[in-house]
Write an enzyme that holds these catalytic residues in place. Structure first.
Site, PDB file in Angstrom:
ATOM      1  N   ASP A 137       0.670  -1.007  -0.318  1.00  0.00           N
ATOM      2  CA  ASP A 137      -0.199   0.059  -0.360  1.00  0.00           C
ATOM      3  C   ASP A 137       1.295   1.045  -0.168  1.00  0.00           C
ATOM      4  O   ASP A 137       1.742   1.299   1.001  1.00  0.00           O
ATOM      5  CB  ASP A 137      -0.932   0.253   1.242  1.00  0.00           C
ATOM      6  CG  ASP A 137      -1.356   1.009   1.432  1.00  0.00           C
ATOM      7  OD1 ASP A 137      -1.350   2.421   0.889  1.00  0.00           O
ATOM      8  OD2 ASP A 137      -2.616   1.148   1.611  1.00  0.00           O
ATOM      9  N   HIS A 138       0.880   1.817  -1.099  1.00  0.00           N
ATOM     10  CA  HIS A 138       2.119   2.496  -1.241  1.00  0.00           C
ATOM     11  C   HIS A 138       2.482   4.061  -0.446  1.00  0.00           C
ATOM     12  O   HIS A 138       2.965   4.232  -0.092  1.00  0.00           O
ATOM     13  CB  HIS A 138       2.287   3.162  -3.089  1.00  0.00           C
ATOM     14  CG  HIS A 138       1.223   3.989  -3.344  1.00  0.00           C
ATOM     15  ND1 HIS A 138       0.088   3.597  -3.915  1.00  0.00           N
ATOM     16  CD2 HIS A 138       0.753   5.760  -3.181  1.00  0.00           C
ATOM     17  CE1 HIS A 138      -0.380   5.041  -3.763  1.00  0.00           C
ATOM     18  NE2 HIS A 138       0.313   5.805  -3.741  1.00  0.00           N
ATOM     19  N   HIS A 149      -5.952   2.622   1.146  1.00  0.00           N
ATOM     20  CA  HIS A 149      -5.508   3.751   1.912  1.00  0.00           C
ATOM     21  C   HIS A 149      -5.880   4.147   2.678  1.00  0.00           C
ATOM     22  O   HIS A 149      -4.650   4.660   4.177  1.00  0.00           O
ATOM     23  CB  HIS A 149      -4.894   4.684   0.830  1.00  0.00           C
ATOM     24  CG  HIS A 149      -5.182   4.253  -0.614  1.00  0.00           C
ATOM     25  ND1 HIS A 149      -3.624   3.490  -0.579  1.00  0.00           N
ATOM     26  CD2 HIS A 149      -4.999   4.268  -1.361  1.00  0.00           C
ATOM     27  CE1 HIS A 149      -3.416   3.329  -1.211  1.00  0.00           C
ATOM     28  NE2 HIS A 149      -3.853   4.106  -2.678  1.00  0.00           N
TER      29      HIS A 149
END
Ligand code: NAD
Length: 484
Positions: free
Chosen positions: A177-178, A240
């Site tokens: 999950d950047h 996110h």
């Protein structure tokens, strides 16, 4: 500021989907920046593996073009580019067939760290995992990196987890999950657990509420078909925003170590109350002067998928009972901005009288643009004229504080890929976390589907539908302004 880049050990990193959009825009430019910073040692290999037929030289040309497009021109010196391209190999491979696998095996060296980035559609994850094993390429030390979306509901996420678990242990799986790779997100943990100032105030006694905003100016663009099956809840909130919520709300882990951190995040998701229908607002953008409506973008006038969502969440535990968390995210909004705002309560008594007005401390953690943190403090306005109070920001914009050119200022993807090579899973989602997030999300989506819930319309360039503002107004609160 002195650069403290610590090189990793030499590695073989295979990027399945090496010719794809994500590899071109994020993974390869990120790896180049780490190479240029001296973090990737000689003898490492980056192997693009995808369907297209390419020679090494042709793929290197493609990589060079991608670097020219996505790396700042002043960082593209000829020496670094040439050195980086020397590490690049290419294998034309079929994830679902036999082509390319024996060639890939020849490239992978037993005495090097070996990682495989699955930058392909999730429907191929099972095929890749199975073939890595059946071709004798993977072993117990192999790491795999998987991209979002990790399922579209609890059932599909469980199925994906089960497929990967057939071939890899949880300690080998890095679910990206950047958002977790952003400097500010990690700094949030440093701020909370590295200082004595904040943690005593970090609870319902002192925090009035917390807002998490992820606003985009773009519409669904070319991703209309994919997005329309997903919507803001699946595309942004379940992953996110949920990850940000966990980091802001979790209890202090005993160590900064993968399972200690992930255990605490999981407890937050499990402590979330189900969300009442009145506490959620869904929206869809209308057409603007020069922009199409959501319906036009997805080519479906009947679509009821949300491009905006705002919601009030309650966490049922001792720390947070009574402090609401407001989350919102959407497309075609006023500005591109991601931030978390911790809004503290009023001072219990004002010695300055009513004319001094209402002043609150707000800690703002900005993820984009200009990553950094700001603490709003109340001081006396300078000069004569009595005791007038103003709020001023104590500002720590990372680029200013650390030097924008510093090689330690990394982007999310490159940091996360280096963590994979170091074997550090702290900033990656564990399978049970992902499943818990879906278990919380699914009933909300099912309720909309059962009721045929219709999103509220909002103007492009606005802060979302009016109903979103009402979500806070009704409790005498308001959203922070969305601004770049
Ligand atoms: P893309 O369509 O641009 O690229 C897909 C890649 O997969 C290509 O390199 C293609 O050759 C390869 N491929 C397809 N079928 C194959 C097969 N049978 N055998 C071998 N290779 C095959 O996709 P993308 O945008 O790069 O996305 C890749 C993954 O990353 C997807 O899971 C996507 O959801 C995820 N993701 C992408 C982004 C983004 O910004 N592009 C952001 C987050 C997550």
């Amino acid at each position: 500021m002195v650069s403290r880049v610590i090189p990793v050990d030499p590695f073989d990193l295979t990027i399945f989907g090496g010719t794809g959009d994500l590899a071109r825009r994020k993974i390869l430019p990120g790896l180049f920046r780490r190479f240029r910073a001296g973090q990737i040692p000689e003898g490492s290999q980056i192997i693009g593996a995808a369907r297209t037929d390419h020679t090494d030289a042709e793929f290197r040309d493609e990589v060079k073009t991608a670097l020219e497009e996505f790396v700042d021109a002043d960082k593209l010196d000829d020496n670094s580019v040439a050195g980086f391209l020397e590490m690049i190999r290419y294998v034309s491979i079929d994830a679902k067939g036999t082509k390319g696998w024996s060639e890939l095996k020849e490239h992978i060296r037993d005495d090097h760290i070996s990682a495989f980035y699955f930058s392909v559609a999730p429907s191929l994850f099972g095929d890749l995992a199975e073939r890595l094993h059946s071709n004798g390429i993977a072993d117990d030390s192999t790491r795999i990196v998987v991209e979002k979306p990790f399922g579209r509901d609890l059932e599909s996420a469980k199925a994906l987890n089960a497929t990967l678990a057939e071939h890899f242990d949880e300690t080998q799986i890095y679910r990206i999950d950047h958002y977790l790779g952003k400097e500010t997100v990690q700094n949030l943990m440093a701020l909370r657990f590295g200082n004595v100032l904040f943690e005593p105030l970090w609870n319902a006694q002192y925090v009035d509420h917390i807002q998490i905003t992820v606003a985009e100016t773009v519409g669904v663009g070319g991703r209309g078909e994919y997005y329309d099956k997903s919507g803001a809840m699946r595309d942004m909130v379940q992953n996110h925003l949920m990850q940000l919520l966990c980091l802001i709300a979790m209890e202090p882990p005993s160590q900064f170590e993968p399972d200690s951190v992930r255990d605490e995040k999981l407890k937050v998701i499990r402590a979330l109350d189900p969300v009442a229908p009145d506490d959620i607002v869904r929206g869809q953008y209308e057409a603007g002067k020069n922009t199409d409506s959501y319906h036009a973008d997805v080519e479906d006038d009947e679509s009821r998928t949300e491009s905006f969502i705002a919601m009030k969440l309650n966490i049922s535990n001792w720390r947070w009972a009574g402090t609401p968390f407001y989350l919102r995210t959407g497309k075609r909004l006023k500005a591109r901005q991601s931030e978390i705002a911790v809004v503290f309560k009023d001072a219990p008594h004002s010695i300055f009288g009513a004319e001094a007005g209402r002043h609150r401390n707000i800690l703002t953690i900005r993820l984009q643009p200009n990553e950094g943190m700001t603490l709003g403090v109340t001081i006396k306005e300078p000069g004569p004229g009595g005791m007038r109070l103003i709020d001023v920001p104590l500002d720590m914009t990372f680029a200013d504080a650390l030097g924008a050119d510093n090689d330690n200022v990394t982007e999310a993807y490159e940091r996360l890929v280096m963590d994979v090579i170091r074997g550090n899973q702290t900033l990656f989602m564990r399978g049970d976390e992902v499943e818990a997030a879906w278990a919380w999300t699914d009933p909300i989506i099912e309720r909309w589907q059962d009721k045929g819930d219709k999103p509220c319309a909002y103007d492009p360039g606005s802060a979302g539908p009016e109903e979103s503002a009402m979500l806070l107004h009704r409790e005498n609160r308001r959203w922070r302004e969305i601004k770049a």
